[in-house]
Each structure stands twice: as C-alpha cells, then as structure tokens.
Scaffold this motif. Structure first.
Motif, PDB file in Angstrom:
ATOM      1  N   GLU A  76      42.625  -3.285  21.354  1.00 48.96           N
ATOM      2  CA  GLU A  76      43.338  -3.700  20.146  1.00 48.96           C
ATOM      3  C   GLU A  76      42.435  -4.661  19.386  1.00 48.96           C
ATOM      4  N   ILE A  77      42.119  -4.315  18.146  1.00 49.96           N
ATOM      5  CA  ILE A  77      41.261  -5.157  17.316  1.00 49.96           C
ATOM      6  C   ILE A  77      41.882  -5.321  15.938  1.00 49.96           C
ATOM      7  N   SER A  78      41.311  -6.195  15.141  1.00 43.38           N
ATOM      8  CA  SER A  78      41.771  -6.429  13.770  1.00 43.38           C
ATOM      9  C   SER A  78      40.954  -5.566  12.798  1.00 43.38           C
ATOM     10  N   ALA A  79      41.390  -5.509  11.557  1.00 42.53           N
ATOM     11  CA  ALA A  79      40.639  -4.782  10.527  1.00 42.53           C
ATOM     12  C   ALA A  79      39.251  -5.385  10.352  1.00 42.53           C
ATOM     13  N   GLU A  80      39.148  -6.712  10.421  1.00 43.46           N
ATOM     14  CA  GLU A  80      37.846  -7.381  10.314  1.00 43.46           C
ATOM     15  C   GLU A  80      36.938  -6.973  11.478  1.00 43.46           C
ATOM     16  N   GLU A  81      37.503  -6.895  12.672  1.00 43.74           N
ATOM     17  CA  GLU A  81      36.716  -6.494  13.838  1.00 43.74           C
ATOM     18  C   GLU A  81      36.297  -5.024  13.756  1.00 43.74           C
ATOM     19  N   LEU A  82      37.131  -4.186  13.166  1.00 46.51           N
ATOM     20  CA  LEU A  82      36.746  -2.786  12.974  1.00 46.51           C
ATOM     21  C   LEU A  82      35.530  -2.707  12.052  1.00 46.51           C
ATOM     22  N   ALA A  83      35.505  -3.519  11.000  1.00 54.44           N
ATOM     23  CA  ALA A  83      34.341  -3.573  10.106  1.00 54.44           C
ATOM     24  C   ALA A  83      33.112  -4.078  10.865  1.00 54.44           C
ATOM     25  N   GLN A  84      33.305  -5.037  11.778  1.00 46.32           N
ATOM     26  CA  GLN A  84      32.189  -5.542  12.577  1.00 46.32           C
ATOM     27  C   GLN A  84      31.658  -4.456  13.520  1.00 46.32           C
ATOM     28  N   SER A  85      32.550  -3.645  14.078  1.00 44.19           N
ATOM     29  CA  SER A  85      32.093  -2.560  14.961  1.00 44.19           C
ATOM     30  C   SER A  85      31.360  -1.493  14.158  1.00 44.19           C
ATOM     31  N   ASP A  86      31.777  -1.270  12.903  1.00 46.64           N
ATOM     32  CA  ASP A  86      31.045  -0.335  12.032  1.00 46.64           C
ATOM     33  C   ASP A  86      29.605  -0.823  11.825  1.00 46.64           C
ATOM     34  N   GLN A  87      29.431  -2.142  11.703  1.00 47.04           N
ATOM     35  CA  GLN A  87      28.094  -2.714  11.528  1.00 47.04           C
ATOM     36  C   GLN A  87      27.251  -2.553  12.787  1.00 47.04           C
ATOM     37  N   TYR A  88      27.888  -2.653  13.950  1.00 52.38           N
ATOM     38  CA  TYR A  88      27.173  -2.546  15.224  1.00 52.38           C
ATOM     39  C   TYR A  88      26.682  -1.117  15.464  1.00 52.38           C
ATOM     40  N   GLU A  89      27.511  -0.132  15.160  1.00 53.93           N
ATOM     41  CA  GLU A  89      27.150   1.262  15.440  1.00 53.93           C
ATOM     42  C   GLU A  89      26.069   1.733  14.466  1.00 53.93           C
ATOM     43  N   VAL A  90      25.093   2.491  14.981  1.00 56.38           N
ATOM     44  CA  VAL A  90      23.993   2.979  14.146  1.00 56.38           C
ATOM     45  C   VAL A  90      24.408   4.256  13.421  1.00 56.38           C
ATOM     46  N   ALA A  91      23.574   4.711  12.499  1.00 54.51           N
ATOM     47  CA  ALA A  91      23.901   5.838  11.617  1.00 54.51           C
ATOM     48  C   ALA A  91      24.100   7.165  12.352  1.00 54.51           C
ATOM     49  N   ASP A  92      23.669   7.242  13.618  1.00 49.03           N
ATOM     50  CA  ASP A  92      23.862   8.473  14.390  1.00 49.03           C
ATOM     51  C   ASP A  92      25.330   8.695  14.747  1.00 49.03           C
ATOM     52  N   TYR A  93      26.149   7.658  14.580  1.00 49.28           N
ATOM     53  CA  TYR A  93      27.570   7.719  14.914  1.00 49.28           C
ATOM     54  C   TYR A  93      28.412   7.715  13.647  1.00 49.28           C
ATOM     55  N   GLN A  94      29.563   8.368  13.724  1.00 50.85           N
ATOM     56  CA  GLN A  94      30.571   8.264  12.668  1.00 50.85           C
ATOM     57  C   GLN A  94      31.900   7.919  13.326  1.00 50.85           C
ATOM     58  N   ARG A  95      32.745   7.202  12.599  1.00 47.18           N
ATOM     59  CA  ARG A  95      34.049   6.817  13.137  1.00 47.18           C
ATOM     60  C   ARG A  95      35.076   7.872  12.756  1.00 47.18           C
ATOM     61  N   VAL A  96      35.816   8.364  13.768  1.00 49.92           N
ATOM     62  CA  VAL A  96      36.878   9.350  13.545  1.00 49.92           C
ATOM     63  C   VAL A  96      38.132   8.873  14.269  1.00 49.92           C
ATOM     64  N   LEU A  97      39.285   9.355  13.826  1.00 48.42           N
ATOM     65  CA  LEU A  97      40.532   9.066  14.522  1.00 48.42           C
ATOM     66  C   LEU A  97      40.670  10.093  15.641  1.00 48.42           C
TER      67      LEU A  97
END
Length: 112
Positions: A76-97
């Motif tokens: 369980e994370i916040s919207a701000e933390e989701l943005a932080q995880s987007d920054q951590y992941e490199v371009a080889d990854y995409q976020r999907v539901l």
C-alpha cells in the motif's frame, strides 16, 4: 486498507528494504500475492544509479505469458510514492494495472 491507498505489486528490487527506504523514505508493508499472465525474465540495467541502489546489474522483468504467474508482494503506497517508484524504474519497464491471484488489481512494472 486506507481509502486513498494505491496498491503496487513488486516481484523484484522494490521488495528490498534498503531500496524502499531510499526510494520512499520508509519501509513498506505488504502481503503475498501473484501477478497473473506473466513470467520472469532478466534484464541488464544500464542506469548506474539504479544498479548502485539495488546492488544488482541484472533485474527481473515480467514478460507476458498466458498461463504463468509471478509471486511477489503487494504494498500500500500513496500517489506521491507511486510517482517515486516511476522515477526508480528504468525505461525498459512500463506500469500496468495487473490482475492478481487475490482478485484485487494492483499496479505492476512489466516489460515495456
């Protein structure tokens, strides 16, 4: 679960406490689950900041597979933390539901 909580599934380095503290400023709590329709592969990480933080040059990556599943944790994370995880992941990854074995959807990073 908090009403504003976002669910994030991790099968890799975001399960590591030191990565969580560096990325989110705290240790995450979560529960075991499985991402349906994917299998694990390995990818070489080119971003040296990510390699230094995770202490690994090769990271797991989820690739589509009709009948397989990947074990990991849902946090369980916040919207701000989701943005932080987007920054951590490199371009080889995409976020999907992702579809989870538990039936509760969660965000997951898979092959782009």
């Amino acid at each position: 679960m908090q009403s504003n909580a976002i669910l994030l599934f991790s099968y890799g380095t975001l399960q590591d406490t030191s990565v969580q503290i560096e990325t989110f400023g705290r240790e995450l709590t979560g529960y075991d689950d499985q991402l349906l329709g994917y299998k694990l592969a390995k990818i070489a990480i080119q971003d040296q900041k990510v390699v230094a933080l995770s202490r690994e040059a090769y990271h797991p990556i989820a690739v589509v597979s009709q009948s397989e599943r990947i074990s990991g944790k849902v946090f369980e994370i916040s919207a701000e933390e989701l943005a932080q995880s987007d920054q951590y992941e490199v371009a080889d990854y995409q976020r999907v539901l992702g579809k989870m074995a538990s039936g509760t959807p969660a965000w997951a990073y898979v092959a782009a």
